[in-house]
Design a protein around this motif. Structure first.
Motif, PDB file in Angstrom:
ATOM      1  N   ALA A  41       3.049  -2.647  -8.027  1.00 38.67           N
ATOM      2  CA  ALA A  41       3.978  -1.745  -7.240  1.00 38.67           C
ATOM      3  C   ALA A  41       3.251  -1.056  -6.125  1.00 38.67           C
ATOM      4  O   ALA A  41       3.815  -1.007  -4.881  1.00 38.67           O
ATOM      5  CB  ALA A  41       4.669  -0.623  -8.205  1.00 38.67           C
ATOM      6  N   TYR A  42       2.217  -0.622  -6.237  1.00 38.54           N
ATOM      7  CA  TYR A  42       1.373   0.098  -5.137  1.00 38.54           C
ATOM      8  C   TYR A  42       0.707  -1.044  -4.336  1.00 38.54           C
ATOM      9  O   TYR A  42       0.920  -0.914  -2.850  1.00 38.54           O
ATOM     10  CB  TYR A  42       0.078   0.601  -5.964  1.00 38.54           C
ATOM     11  N   SER A  54       3.864  -1.875  -2.201  1.00 40.41           N
ATOM     12  CA  SER A  54       3.995  -0.738  -0.944  1.00 40.41           C
ATOM     13  C   SER A  54       3.289  -0.946  -0.018  1.00 40.41           C
ATOM     14  O   SER A  54       3.527  -0.427   1.034  1.00 40.41           O
ATOM     15  CB  SER A  54       3.789   0.494  -1.911  1.00 40.41           C
ATOM     16  N   SER A  57       5.958  11.166  -0.493  1.00 42.69           N
ATOM     17  CA  SER A  57       6.394   9.849  -0.475  1.00 42.69           C
ATOM     18  C   SER A  57       5.881   9.083  -1.814  1.00 42.69           C
ATOM     19  O   SER A  57       4.789   9.579  -2.273  1.00 42.69           O
ATOM     20  CB  SER A  57       5.839   9.159   0.610  1.00 42.69           C
ATOM     21  N   LEU A  58       6.696   8.173  -2.057  1.00 42.00           N
ATOM     22  CA  LEU A  58       6.252   7.340  -3.299  1.00 42.00           C
ATOM     23  C   LEU A  58       4.760   6.704  -3.313  1.00 42.00           C
ATOM     24  O   LEU A  58       4.045   6.786  -3.965  1.00 42.00           O
ATOM     25  CB  LEU A  58       7.161   6.294  -3.675  1.00 42.00           C
ATOM     26  N   LEU A  59       4.549   6.385  -1.938  1.00 44.41           N
ATOM     27  CA  LEU A  59       3.294   5.764  -1.814  1.00 44.41           C
ATOM     28  C   LEU A  59       1.896   6.848  -2.093  1.00 44.41           C
ATOM     29  O   LEU A  59       1.066   6.614  -2.538  1.00 44.41           O
ATOM     30  CB  LEU A  59       3.054   5.151  -0.434  1.00 44.41           C
TER      31      LEU A  59
END
Length: 422
Positions: free
Chosen positions: A52-53, A56, A189-191
């Motif tokens: 996921a990272y 992103s 933020s998600l990141l």
């Protein structure tokens, strides 16, 4: 209940861990087990978060495979290097350096955003995209544990070491959902939240480094090279070849890639993937505990083969399953069986060679496995990028079944020395 703080907390942890350890175990054992638990926790959430990272950051599925390959290839090279130089330097010094490298790895992944620098950090660092420990810590910690106990206590200690790693990795998988919670409640933020998890990884490396400095000093001494293979050479070579096929197949579905597959096919969130891998991790730990009594009843080879084949069939079924509930059920069934061959495989190798050949046999059967497993993630990432999402799972299941049948055909007439099993 009042919990002590400061030095009192350290003393409390030491007393508690000593109660959990088998009798006859040295002072260093609790430090190794605590460190293994901390590292396993980080490995658990990193394996889920890594795809996921990287997505992103704007990378493709193939890049996820490349990074996974770099981590596994670097771990294989590091394991070989450790085997060459471990007898020349104190284990405590090498473990503290490995922990510092773990901290640097976390900082590198948290701060870098381009592919080639990340590949370099992945290769030289300690990141682990799989469910088991494949880092340079493993041979160093196992060597130190072997010095901390003897006889039956040593066997019990290694069993606890494996169990701590499996359970802590399962718990770490749950922490993979923390970035989503932070993004929703902390206004970041998600990141950025995922970058923070790599900083947690780095901080854990520093904590592990502090723990390693508490290890008692031991005198380093040069040891003679392991003797060459003798009467068991042909057996070991065949086992190494077959184990490499199994490892290559397993590399197609390391946890980071299986997490990617669930996200791509079913729209799994990171937190949902973390909860799933928590369950699979606990099942895998339980399966390793069940392997010993089962092998006593049906034998080491039969335990390896006849638990592995149903697990591979479940993986193939999961790739073809029409719905998410059926897929998850099959993957959970696989996890309950797929790890029973881990302790029995080691025991089988030790039982079919002569005692003097065991160190060399262990090296010959483990290093090719690491190298074979390192190649597969890039291939799996390429298949994902082509849209063939189920192909890595199908290939893994088919190759593992072929491996099991070949292993049974080649070794069913060889009777191991059951009394030599560890």
């Amino acid at each position: 209940m009042h919990m002590p703080s400061g030095r009192g907390a350290v003393s409390f942890a030491i007393r508690l861990s000593r109660r959990l350890l088998p009798a006859g175990v040295g002072h260093a054992a609790w430090i190794i087990l605590v460190s293994r638990g901390l590292r396993g926790f980080c490995d658990g959430f990193i394996a889920v978060l890594l795809p996921a990272y990287l997505l992103s950051l704007g990378f493709a599925q193939l890049d996820v495979g490349l990074v996974s390959t770099a981590t596994l290839m670097g771990s294989a090279v590091a394991t070989i290097a450790v085997g060459i130089v471990a007898s020349r330097f104190p284990h405590r010094r090498m473990l503290t350096l490995a922990a510092i490298l773990m901290a640097a790895t976390g900082i590198g992944f948290a701060s870098l955003s381009t592919l080639w620098p990340l590949l370099v950090v992945a290769f030289v660092g300690t990141l682990n995209p799989s469910s088991g420990d494949v880092s340079l810590f493993l041979p160093l910690e196992q060597a130190r544990l072997a010095e901390a106990a003897s006889g039956n206590a040593r066997t019990a200690l290694f069993a606890r070491y494996s169990l701590v790693g499996a359970v802590s990795a399962a718990l770490g998988s749950l922490a993979a959902g923390l970035p989503l919670w932070l993004a929703a409640h902390a206004g970041i933020s998600l990141l950025a939240a995922m970058r923070a998890m790599f900083l947690v990884y780095a901080a854990t490396g520093l904590a592990v480094c502090v723990l390693y400095t508490r290890l008692p000093r031991t005198r380093s001494h040069a040891t003679a090279a392991p003797p060459p293979l003798g009467p068991s050479r042909h057996i070991v070579m065949r086992l190494a070849l077959l184990f490499s096929v199994d490892a290559f197949a397993g590399g197609l579905v390391v946890n980071s890639l299986l997490s990617l597959w669930l996200m791509q096919r079913f729209g799994f969130s990171v937190s949902a993937a973390g909860q799933f891998f928590f369950c699979t991790g606990l099942l895998a730990a339980g399966s390793q505990l069940a392997a010993a009594p089962l092998s006593r009843k049906i034998g080491l080879l039969n335990t390896m083969v006849f638990t592995h084949i149903p697990a591979s069939l479940c993986l193939i079924g999961a790739a073809l399953a029409p719905s998410l509930p059926v897929t998850l059920t099959l993957l959970l069934m696989r996890s309950a069986m797929s790890q029973m061959d881990v302790p029995t495989r080691t025991a089988y190798v030790m039982a079919v060679v002569t005692p003097v050949e065991r160190p060399t046999a262990a090296s010959f059967t483990s290093v090719p496995r690491s190298l074979a497993a390192a190649i597969a993630p890039t291939l799996a990432g390429g298949l994902f990028s082509l849209g063939w999402l189920g192909a890595p799972l199908l290939a893994c299941g088919a190759l593992k079944i072929a491996y099991d049948l070949s292993l049974l055909a080649a070794f069913r007439h060889i009777k191991p020395d059951e009394g030599a099993n560890p």
